[in-house]
Design an enzyme around this catalytic site. Structure first.
Site, PDB file in Angstrom:
ATOM      1  N   LEU A  41      -1.302  16.565 -30.030  1.00  0.00           N
ATOM      2  CA  LEU A  41      -0.756  15.280 -29.572  1.00  0.00           C
ATOM      3  C   LEU A  41       0.166  14.749 -30.647  1.00  0.00           C
ATOM      4  O   LEU A  41      -0.113  14.879 -31.835  1.00  0.00           O
ATOM      5  CB  LEU A  41      -1.893  14.307 -29.304  1.00  0.00           C
ATOM      6  CG  LEU A  41      -1.576  12.821 -29.066  1.00  0.00           C
ATOM      7  CD1 LEU A  41      -2.635  12.207 -28.148  1.00  0.00           C
ATOM      8  CD2 LEU A  41      -1.520  12.011 -30.378  1.00  0.00           C
ATOM      9  N   ASN A  42       1.318  14.135 -30.218  1.00  0.00           N
ATOM     10  CA  ASN A  42       2.071  13.336 -31.177  1.00  0.00           C
ATOM     11  C   ASN A  42       2.547  12.025 -30.540  1.00  0.00           C
ATOM     12  O   ASN A  42       1.702  11.259 -30.079  1.00  0.00           O
ATOM     13  CB  ASN A  42       3.162  14.123 -31.914  1.00  0.00           C
ATOM     14  CG  ASN A  42       4.212  14.774 -31.062  1.00  0.00           C
ATOM     15  OD1 ASN A  42       3.931  15.737 -30.354  1.00  0.00           O
ATOM     16  ND2 ASN A  42       5.440  14.301 -31.142  1.00  0.00           N
ATOM     17  N   ASP A  43       3.831  11.736 -30.478  1.00  0.00           N
ATOM     18  CA  ASP A  43       4.330  10.388 -30.189  1.00  0.00           C
ATOM     19  C   ASP A  43       3.740   9.757 -28.924  1.00  0.00           C
ATOM     20  O   ASP A  43       3.675  10.400 -27.870  1.00  0.00           O
ATOM     21  CB  ASP A  43       5.849  10.416 -29.986  1.00  0.00           C
ATOM     22  CG  ASP A  43       6.607  11.000 -31.159  1.00  0.00           C
ATOM     23  OD1 ASP A  43       5.974  11.424 -32.134  1.00  0.00           O
ATOM     24  OD2 ASP A  43       7.844  11.054 -31.078  1.00  0.00           O
ATOM     25  N   GLN A  59       3.153  12.698 -26.231  1.00  0.00           N
ATOM     26  CA  GLN A  59       3.608  14.065 -26.415  1.00  0.00           C
ATOM     27  C   GLN A  59       2.391  14.981 -26.496  1.00  0.00           C
ATOM     28  O   GLN A  59       1.488  14.756 -27.302  1.00  0.00           O
ATOM     29  CB  GLN A  59       4.420  14.178 -27.697  1.00  0.00           C
ATOM     30  CG  GLN A  59       5.750  13.451 -27.652  1.00  0.00           C
ATOM     31  CD  GLN A  59       6.804  14.227 -26.903  1.00  0.00           C
ATOM     32  OE1 GLN A  59       7.421  15.141 -27.429  1.00  0.00           O
ATOM     33  NE2 GLN A  59       7.007  13.862 -25.657  1.00  0.00           N
ATOM     34  N   ARG A 173      17.937  11.117 -29.595  1.00  0.00           N
ATOM     35  CA  ARG A 173      16.710  11.193 -28.794  1.00  0.00           C
ATOM     36  C   ARG A 173      15.943   9.870 -28.776  1.00  0.00           C
ATOM     37  O   ARG A 173      16.280   8.921 -29.448  1.00  0.00           O
ATOM     38  CB  ARG A 173      15.794  12.294 -29.341  1.00  0.00           C
ATOM     39  CG  ARG A 173      15.445  12.211 -30.816  1.00  0.00           C
ATOM     40  CD  ARG A 173      14.559  13.396 -31.214  1.00  0.00           C
ATOM     41  NE  ARG A 173      14.319  13.457 -32.643  1.00  0.00           N
ATOM     42  CZ  ARG A 173      15.055  14.150 -33.497  1.00  0.00           C
ATOM     43  NH1 ARG A 173      16.087  14.848 -33.061  1.00  0.00           N
ATOM     44  NH2 ARG A 173      14.759  14.157 -34.791  1.00  0.00           N
TER      45      ARG A 173
END
Length: 503
Positions: A41-43, A59, A173
């Site tokens: 998992l990220n953002d 994410q 982005r």
């Protein structure tokens, strides 16, 4: 799903999620923080509330615990503490997002959740021509919408890579969208601008290309009447170079005294070097107060001092949204990209990595500083209050909430291997791991306060600590990995109130 690739990906993700639910997250699985079912998992993405339900997208790379092709996972809640994972609704299944459904945001209106995100594409390069900074990468801005938050419409590219200013690299982005009082939509995009001139050696060059030593971070501001057709309104940067890339931008407006809106620009700059930046995380995440209008209305704006959102080990790519009751809530990735010195090996061994922070409610102190406080819904998890005396060591559940009102120097020790030391003389808080077994490579971080520390709050989950100083004027967050069972807590220099948290 709109095509065969999407349908097959959905089946694969569902199979991985189902297998993960059977195995669980192990001893370090969080109790009230959002985690991935499996993998990485990220953002946080697309944070919003619709018809009383909070939606947190993130994410998600379910096939690889160390990252990989990204999609959006999706969790929902009615109280910001009990989260239900409901699947991965946005998959990399189109030519314009085949290497990742990257970060983006949501706006709720007319019964729809309207989403903008970055579609990531890395072109194949058999001859080694592409550097994927100035060539070989596409980053299109994509629009979708949903009524239920889980089933989305056909994807539509609303800004292609060719539409961005020509002096930018391929790194554009992370759209964050809002609507102003006149009904016009605005969007900020993080960008990396090419700067011609002699190469400047940088510790980031090996990771981010030779241009990292001279490229300049900035934010693009676009405007639209319908969220579908966009025009460039302005470009925002600092007079002096402040890193080579500004990621995950956000624009925050709060009501100031007298009803005048106060504005801040939030972003995560890459490539800060020298002084305190060399002593902190590899990348920063913070905000600047804004005077004037960044949307190009009168062409005049001024950015104030950059402040860190969080001076701890694990905090990056925060996103803010407005709840239906008007609260401004911030959630961040409790992690750090490209970090060479520390990790999350204890959860990697269980097949998952990273989580999101607590939802934090934003207010301001009147001096350009944003205050962060755990959402009040956390208080409903509290058990009976205990009142440890100054210097008393108590054993508590791994999930706990400690509050104190120190009047001078203090030392807080947790799990016999982590200390938070405050010295009144220089108003400095030092978070230091003294036991490598619980640190997973973390060592020390510092926060210098604007005023003497008169409030302390520490929220612990199974493998995280979030430390709020002076009502959240400064915060230190970290993952940590204590031994199984009760956690020892000792505060020397003040009495405290300690609650166990149960969910």
């Amino acid at each position: 799903m709109s095509n065969a690739l999407g349908r097959d990906l959905a089946k694969l993700v569902a199979a991985v999620d189902a297998a993960a639910s059977e195995c669980g997250h192990g001893a370090y699985g969080q109790h009230f923080h959002i985690m991935p079912p499996a993998g990485w998992l990220n953002d946080p993405n697309g944070l919003c509330q619709a018809d009383g339900v909070f939606h947190a997208y993130f994410q998600y790379a379910p096939f690889d615990v160390n990252g990989g092709v990204k999609m959006w996972g999706h969790a929902t809640s009615r109280d910001l503490m009990n989260w239900d994972y409901v699947g991965a609704p946005l998959l990399p299944d189109e030519p314009f997002d085949c290497h990742g459904v990257y970060s983006g945001s949501a706006l709720v209106e007319d019964g729809r959740i309207r989403v903008l995100y970055t579609g990531n594409v890395k072109l194949p390069d058999a001859d080694g021509v592409f550097d994927y900074v100035n060539s070989g990468r596409r980053a299109d801005t994509v629009y979708v919408e949903s009524v239920d938050g889980q089933t989305f419409s056909q994807k539509r590219v609303v800004l292609a890579s060719e539409d961005y200013p020509e002096d930018l690299t391929c790194h554009v982005r992370d759209p964050k969208v809002w609507r102003d009082d006149d009904g016009r939509y605005h969007m900020v995009l993080g960008a990396r601008r090419r700067v011609d001139g002699p190469h400047v050696e940088s510790r980031f060059c090996a990771m981010h290309g030779e241009g990292a030593g001279r490229d300049v971070g900035e934010i693009l501001v676009y405007g639209s009447a319908d969220m579908l057709s966009w025009e460039l309104e302005s470009r925002v940067s600092t007079p002096e170079r402040f890193g080579f890339m500004w990621e995950c931008p956000g624009y925050i407006e709060l009501e100031a005294d007298g009803g005048v809106p106060a504005r801040w620009l939030s972003f995560s700059p890459q490539g800060l070097e020298g002084g305190r930046w060399d002593r902190g995380n590899v990348y920063a995440a913070g905000y600047m107060p804004v005077t004037g209008d960044i949307t190009g209305g009168d062409g005049a704006y001024e950015l104030g001092e950059f402040r860190l959102w969080d001076a701890g080990f694990d905090f990056y790519a925060p996103q803010e949204f407005t709840a239906e009751d008007g609260r401004h809530i911030l959630i961040s990735w409790m992690g750090m990209p490209d970090e060479p010195t520390y990790d999350n090996a204890p959860t990697v061994a269980c097949g998952w990595q990273h989580c999101l922070t607590l939802p934090r409610v934003l207010t301001q102190d009147g001096n350009g500083c944003l205050l962060q406080a755990p959402a009040a819904e956390l208080n409903a998890l509290r058990g009976e209050a205990r009142q440890p005396a100054d210097g008393e060591t108590v054993e508590t559940d791994p999930c706990f909430d400690l509050t104190a009102s120190p009047a001078g120097d203090f030392v807080l020790t947790i799990a016999n291997g982590l200390t938070l030391t405050y010295t009144e003389a220089d108003r400095t808080c030092t978070l230091r791991f003294t036991d490598a077994a619980i640190a997973a490579g973390r060592t020390e971080r510092k926060a210098v306060l604007d005023a003497p520390c008169r409030s302390l709050r520490v929220v612990g989950d199974a493998s995280s600590l979030e430390i709020f100083l002076n009502d959240g004027a400064a915060v230190l967050s970290t993952r940590y990995y204590p031994a199984a069972g009760k956690v020892a807590v000792q505060l020397c220099g003040a009495g405290s109130t300690l609650y166990s948290l149960s969910i």
